[in-house]
Motif scaffolding. Structure first.
Motif, PDB file in Angstrom:
ATOM      1  N   GLU A  17      67.637  62.328  72.293  1.00  0.00           N
ATOM      2  CA  GLU A  17      68.892  62.672  71.608  1.00  0.00           C
ATOM      3  C   GLU A  17      69.942  61.546  72.012  1.00  0.00           C
ATOM      4  O   GLU A  17      69.762  61.094  73.061  1.00  0.00           O
ATOM      5  CB  GLU A  17      69.368  64.154  72.070  1.00  0.00           C
ATOM      6  CG  GLU A  17      68.557  65.216  71.480  1.00  0.00           C
ATOM      7  CD  GLU A  17      69.104  66.615  72.008  1.00  0.00           C
ATOM      8  OE1 GLU A  17      69.600  67.383  71.171  1.00  0.00           O
ATOM      9  OE2 GLU A  17      69.203  66.827  73.297  1.00  0.00           O
ATOM     10  N   SER A  18      70.800  61.219  71.261  1.00  0.00           N
ATOM     11  CA  SER A  18      71.716  60.191  71.439  1.00  0.00           C
ATOM     12  C   SER A  18      72.596  60.884  72.462  1.00  0.00           C
ATOM     13  O   SER A  18      72.803  62.015  72.576  1.00  0.00           O
ATOM     14  CB  SER A  18      72.412  59.835  70.151  1.00  0.00           C
ATOM     15  OG  SER A  18      73.084  60.781  69.467  1.00  0.00           O
ATOM     16  N   GLU A  19      73.601  60.142  72.895  1.00  0.00           N
ATOM     17  CA  GLU A  19      74.813  60.646  73.783  1.00  0.00           C
ATOM     18  C   GLU A  19      75.633  61.493  73.050  1.00  0.00           C
ATOM     19  O   GLU A  19      76.171  62.581  73.520  1.00  0.00           O
ATOM     20  CB  GLU A  19      75.340  59.375  74.413  1.00  0.00           C
ATOM     21  CG  GLU A  19      74.671  58.809  75.599  1.00  0.00           C
ATOM     22  CD  GLU A  19      75.452  57.597  76.282  1.00  0.00           C
ATOM     23  OE1 GLU A  19      76.626  57.565  75.923  1.00  0.00           O
ATOM     24  OE2 GLU A  19      74.926  57.004  77.021  1.00  0.00           O
ATOM     25  N   GLU A  20      75.756  60.954  71.810  1.00  0.00           N
ATOM     26  CA  GLU A  20      76.952  61.833  70.954  1.00  0.00           C
ATOM     27  C   GLU A  20      76.302  63.223  70.548  1.00  0.00           C
ATOM     28  O   GLU A  20      76.872  64.251  70.784  1.00  0.00           O
ATOM     29  CB  GLU A  20      77.178  60.972  69.589  1.00  0.00           C
ATOM     30  CG  GLU A  20      78.060  61.680  68.789  1.00  0.00           C
ATOM     31  CD  GLU A  20      78.449  60.857  67.468  1.00  0.00           C
ATOM     32  OE1 GLU A  20      78.606  61.461  66.579  1.00  0.00           O
ATOM     33  OE2 GLU A  20      78.239  59.414  67.719  1.00  0.00           O
ATOM     34  N   ALA A  24      77.947  66.628  71.796  1.00  0.00           N
ATOM     35  CA  ALA A  24      78.221  67.618  70.641  1.00  0.00           C
ATOM     36  C   ALA A  24      77.625  68.872  71.205  1.00  0.00           C
ATOM     37  O   ALA A  24      78.342  70.167  71.052  1.00  0.00           O
ATOM     38  CB  ALA A  24      77.790  67.076  69.416  1.00  0.00           C
ATOM     39  N   GLU A  25      76.462  69.129  71.615  1.00  0.00           N
ATOM     40  CA  GLU A  25      75.716  70.154  71.830  1.00  0.00           C
ATOM     41  C   GLU A  25      76.411  70.968  73.144  1.00  0.00           C
ATOM     42  O   GLU A  25      76.737  72.005  73.335  1.00  0.00           O
ATOM     43  CB  GLU A  25      74.446  69.999  72.504  1.00  0.00           C
ATOM     44  CG  GLU A  25      73.351  71.181  73.189  1.00  0.00           C
ATOM     45  CD  GLU A  25      73.407  72.185  71.823  1.00  0.00           C
ATOM     46  OE1 GLU A  25      73.059  73.342  72.311  1.00  0.00           O
ATOM     47  OE2 GLU A  25      73.357  71.654  70.874  1.00  0.00           O
ATOM     48  N   LYS A  26      76.979  70.327  74.105  1.00  0.00           N
ATOM     49  CA  LYS A  26      77.884  70.707  75.169  1.00  0.00           C
ATOM     50  C   LYS A  26      79.178  71.528  74.674  1.00  0.00           C
ATOM     51  O   LYS A  26      79.414  72.574  74.852  1.00  0.00           O
ATOM     52  CB  LYS A  26      78.272  69.571  76.024  1.00  0.00           C
ATOM     53  CG  LYS A  26      79.420  69.946  77.148  1.00  0.00           C
ATOM     54  CD  LYS A  26      79.871  68.783  77.884  1.00  0.00           C
ATOM     55  CE  LYS A  26      80.586  67.786  77.018  1.00  0.00           C
ATOM     56  NZ  LYS A  26      81.448  66.716  77.946  1.00  0.00           N
ATOM     57  N   TYR A  27      79.720  70.993  73.667  1.00  0.00           N
ATOM     58  CA  TYR A  27      80.875  71.443  73.172  1.00  0.00           C
ATOM     59  C   TYR A  27      80.679  72.764  72.509  1.00  0.00           C
ATOM     60  O   TYR A  27      81.465  73.725  72.230  1.00  0.00           O
ATOM     61  CB  TYR A  27      81.913  70.576  72.367  1.00  0.00           C
ATOM     62  CG  TYR A  27      82.536  69.578  73.052  1.00  0.00           C
ATOM     63  CD1 TYR A  27      83.505  69.831  74.210  1.00  0.00           C
ATOM     64  CD2 TYR A  27      82.309  68.358  73.295  1.00  0.00           C
ATOM     65  CE1 TYR A  27      84.222  69.217  75.083  1.00  0.00           C
ATOM     66  CE2 TYR A  27      83.008  67.247  74.056  1.00  0.00           C
ATOM     67  CZ  TYR A  27      83.831  67.615  74.842  1.00  0.00           C
ATOM     68  OH  TYR A  27      84.431  66.868  75.692  1.00  0.00           O
ATOM     69  N   LYS A  28      79.571  72.509  71.556  1.00  0.00           N
ATOM     70  CA  LYS A  28      79.210  73.878  71.003  1.00  0.00           C
ATOM     71  C   LYS A  28      78.624  75.153  71.780  1.00  0.00           C
ATOM     72  O   LYS A  28      79.115  76.066  71.633  1.00  0.00           O
ATOM     73  CB  LYS A  28      77.779  73.408  70.210  1.00  0.00           C
ATOM     74  CG  LYS A  28      77.199  74.776  69.338  1.00  0.00           C
ATOM     75  CD  LYS A  28      76.177  74.365  68.564  1.00  0.00           C
ATOM     76  CE  LYS A  28      75.618  75.525  67.668  1.00  0.00           C
ATOM     77  NZ  LYS A  28      74.251  75.252  66.927  1.00  0.00           N
ATOM     78  N   VAL A  29      77.942  74.888  73.017  1.00  0.00           N
ATOM     79  CA  VAL A  29      77.778  75.995  73.773  1.00  0.00           C
ATOM     80  C   VAL A  29      79.262  76.468  74.608  1.00  0.00           C
ATOM     81  O   VAL A  29      79.314  77.713  74.605  1.00  0.00           O
ATOM     82  CB  VAL A  29      77.019  75.250  75.210  1.00  0.00           C
ATOM     83  CG1 VAL A  29      76.701  76.241  76.191  1.00  0.00           C
ATOM     84  CG2 VAL A  29      75.444  74.917  74.763  1.00  0.00           C
ATOM     85  N   VAL A  30      79.940  75.605  74.869  1.00  0.00           N
ATOM     86  CA  VAL A  30      81.128  76.030  75.463  1.00  0.00           C
ATOM     87  C   VAL A  30      82.175  76.633  74.483  1.00  0.00           C
ATOM     88  O   VAL A  30      82.503  77.828  75.041  1.00  0.00           O
ATOM     89  CB  VAL A  30      82.226  74.846  76.056  1.00  0.00           C
ATOM     90  CG1 VAL A  30      83.361  75.304  76.708  1.00  0.00           C
ATOM     91  CG2 VAL A  30      81.135  73.951  77.168  1.00  0.00           C
ATOM     92  N   THR A  31      82.226  76.302  73.365  1.00  0.00           N
ATOM     93  CA  THR A  31      83.218  76.903  72.299  1.00  0.00           C
ATOM     94  C   THR A  31      82.442  78.252  71.993  1.00  0.00           C
ATOM     95  O   THR A  31      83.083  79.199  71.757  1.00  0.00           O
ATOM     96  CB  THR A  31      83.134  76.043  71.188  1.00  0.00           C
ATOM     97  OG1 THR A  31      81.868  75.636  70.486  1.00  0.00           O
ATOM     98  CG2 THR A  31      84.286  75.120  71.602  1.00  0.00           C
ATOM     99  N   THR A  32      81.118  78.410  71.935  1.00  0.00           N
ATOM    100  CA  THR A  32      80.405  79.597  71.497  1.00  0.00           C
ATOM    101  C   THR A  32      80.595  80.449  72.700  1.00  0.00           C
ATOM    102  O   THR A  32      80.900  81.726  72.612  1.00  0.00           O
ATOM    103  CB  THR A  32      79.065  79.439  71.326  1.00  0.00           C
ATOM    104  OG1 THR A  32      78.680  78.428  70.395  1.00  0.00           O
ATOM    105  CG2 THR A  32      78.164  80.696  70.974  1.00  0.00           C
ATOM    106  N   TYR A  33      80.656  80.121  73.938  1.00  0.00           N
ATOM    107  CA  TYR A  33      80.909  81.083  74.900  1.00  0.00           C
ATOM    108  C   TYR A  33      82.173  81.689  75.001  1.00  0.00           C
ATOM    109  O   TYR A  33      82.444  83.091  75.269  1.00  0.00           O
ATOM    110  CB  TYR A  33      81.170  80.158  76.363  1.00  0.00           C
ATOM    111  CG  TYR A  33      81.113  80.920  77.600  1.00  0.00           C
ATOM    112  CD1 TYR A  33      79.906  81.670  78.068  1.00  0.00           C
ATOM    113  CD2 TYR A  33      82.318  80.725  78.554  1.00  0.00           C
ATOM    114  CE1 TYR A  33      79.943  82.546  79.214  1.00  0.00           C
ATOM    115  CE2 TYR A  33      82.263  81.681  79.540  1.00  0.00           C
ATOM    116  CZ  TYR A  33      81.262  82.603  80.016  1.00  0.00           C
ATOM    117  OH  TYR A  33      81.419  83.230  81.208  1.00  0.00           O
ATOM    118  N   TYR A  34      83.297  80.949  74.430  1.00  0.00           N
ATOM    119  CA  TYR A  34      84.618  81.514  74.197  1.00  0.00           C
ATOM    120  C   TYR A  34      84.817  82.027  72.806  1.00  0.00           C
ATOM    121  O   TYR A  34      85.972  82.275  72.500  1.00  0.00           O
ATOM    122  CB  TYR A  34      85.475  80.392  74.566  1.00  0.00           C
ATOM    123  CG  TYR A  34      85.673  80.298  76.175  1.00  0.00           C
ATOM    124  CD1 TYR A  34      86.188  81.060  77.196  1.00  0.00           C
ATOM    125  CD2 TYR A  34      85.104  79.070  76.510  1.00  0.00           C
ATOM    126  CE1 TYR A  34      86.009  80.904  78.562  1.00  0.00           C
ATOM    127  CE2 TYR A  34      84.919  78.706  77.978  1.00  0.00           C
ATOM    128  CZ  TYR A  34      85.488  79.482  78.869  1.00  0.00           C
ATOM    129  OH  TYR A  34      85.566  79.192  80.197  1.00  0.00           O
TER     130      TYR A  34
END
Length: 298
Positions: A17-20, A24-34
């Motif tokens: 996976e690319s850095e982008e 993107a996966e990081k922000y998806k996990v965090v926004t899903t958490y909230y």
């Protein structure tokens, strides 16, 4: 009797996976958490959508509470810094405590928010302490990971310094060997000393010094050219030749404005030992041992 051959097993293709994609996966996990995640309208710029649209929807106090209950200091942290820390905590929670405990911690956070709204501070504090107790072993695990990361970075810096020192020692050894080699070396045409200016990296040309002579007595620089006075009185120039500033005739057609990539003997002063030279913006000057001054260029 024919034997049935096994079908060849296709090599597994590892897709990195690319850095982008990772961000993107990081922000998806965090926004899903909230509970603020929603699918981006266009998948090709989902990272921009997450950062510009979804992350601002996460209340700052919610991020702060999540980190405080996990024993994190959040002073002077931006919302994106806090998202990085929460993402790391979420991954560790799921890995060590499991999905059920991870969901329970989120439920306890929401209960803390509700209790604070109803001014039941003692009960809210009790829940925070319960979460911190669950997080105690995880906190020590992260501390060990951070300490190991610091040690790794220090080792890499030390190894870089060692490599640099080794390369420097190797270069100095080459310089010394070049100086000890006193066999006279001439240019391809055989009418001037071979003086090369080379780099100190592994890609640079091998160090070569004027053979049969002791040293250069002066080096001067102009805006785009330079000159070297050798101990034997010969003058060498190199660099940009515009306006005839080098005093050379390098081409078959006799172009005095040609560039010189390396120090080249100024044959016009042959037989007139030079004691001093100077380079200006577009001209050069040389003082001969007999007191005569020669100037050329623009």
């Amino acid at each position: 009797m024919t034997m049935k051959k096994d079908e060849p097993v296709e090599d597994a293709i590892e897709i990195k996976e690319s850095e982008e994609d990772l961000e993107a996966e990081k922000y998806k996990v965090v926004t899903t958490y909230y509970a603020v995640w929603s699918a981006p309208p266009q998948s090709d710029n989902r990272l921009v959508y997450y950062k510009d649209v979804l992350v601002p929807k996460i209340p700052y106090e919610s991020l702060k509470l999540s980190l405080e209950t996990r024993c994190k200091a959040v002073e002077q942290s931006t919302k994106f810094d806090m998202c990085d820390m929460v993402y790391r905590d979420i991954l560790l929670e799921k890995k060590v405590l499991g999905e059920r405990a991870h969901r329970r911690i989120r439920e306890m956070e929401e209960e803390v928010v509700d209790l604070r709204k109803r001014r039941k501070k003692a009960m809210a504090k009790k829940l925070i302490l319960d979460i911190q107790e669950m997080w105690e072993p995880l906190k020590h695990m992260q501390s060990e990971e951070d300490a190991e990361a610091i040690k790794k970075a220090e080792r890499e810096i030390e190894e870089k310094h060692v490599r640099g020192e080794q390369n420097y020692v190797k270069w100095r050894k080459g310089v010394q060997e070049g100086r000890e080699d006193m066999n006279t070396s001439f240019s391809a045409r055989g009418n001037s000393l071979d003086v090369q200016v080379s780099g100190i990296t592994a890609r640079g040309q091998q160090m070569k010094t004027p053979r049969g002579y002791a040293k250069a007595v002066a080096v001067t620089c102009g805006s785009s050219h330079a000159s070297l006075v050798h101990e034997n009185g010969q003058l060498y120039t190199w660099g940009m030749g515009a306006s005839g500033r080098l005093g050379l005739d390098l081409t078959e057609d006799g172009d005095p404005s040609a560039d010189a990539p390396k120090p080249t003997l100024v044959q016009a002063l042959a037989g007139r030992p030079v004691v001093r030279a100077s380079c200006g913006d577009a001209h050069s000057a040389a003082g001969a041992v007999d007191g005569r001054l020669f100037v050329w260029g623009l």
